[in-house]
Design a protein around this motif. Structure first.
Motif: not given
Length: 123
Positions: A89, A101, A110, A113, A120
């Protein structure tokens, strides 16, 4: 906008089965394994230099600098860990991509990330 899928499966073929259901390109040069280590049960086809795609997150930046930008266009990444996913990323962001995301916040996998993106969507 385009979708990229980060998959924990070892084999790109297993990732591609689900990815095709998502409408992602699953033909030639559609998957890069982000793990730095190759397992013994991995098929030899992943190690052959057929497609000239990098293998492992440590080879993405050198490939971008010395070969081409194909790793930025690949829709599927296999053998992902939280660390390799967040690093990819970052690489996308370094190359001008705006990354959002979508994932489950209940899965600790997760969290890393989600921490490196500006946008997100948690479910």
């Amino acid at each position: 906008m385009r979708l990229i899928w980060f998959c924990i499966n070892v084999l790109c073929s297993h990732c591609a089965e689900f990815a095709s259901r998502l409408g992602l390109e699953t033909d030639w040069n559609c998957c890069i394994a982000l793990s730095n280590e190759m397992s013994e049960d991995e098929p030899a086809e992943l190690t052959e230099e057929k497609s000239q795609l990098p293998y492992g997150i440590q080879n993405i930046r050198p490939h971008l600098e010395n070969v081409d930008d194909v790793p930025l266009l690949v829709p599927i990444f296999s053998r992902c860990t939280p660390t390799t996913t967040s690093e990819m990323i970052r690489i996308l962001q370094e190359n001008g991509e705006v990354v959002a995301c979508l994932g489950c916040s209940a899965k600790s996998f997760n969290a890393l990330a989600f921490s490196v993106v500006r946008h997100a969507c948690l479910c």
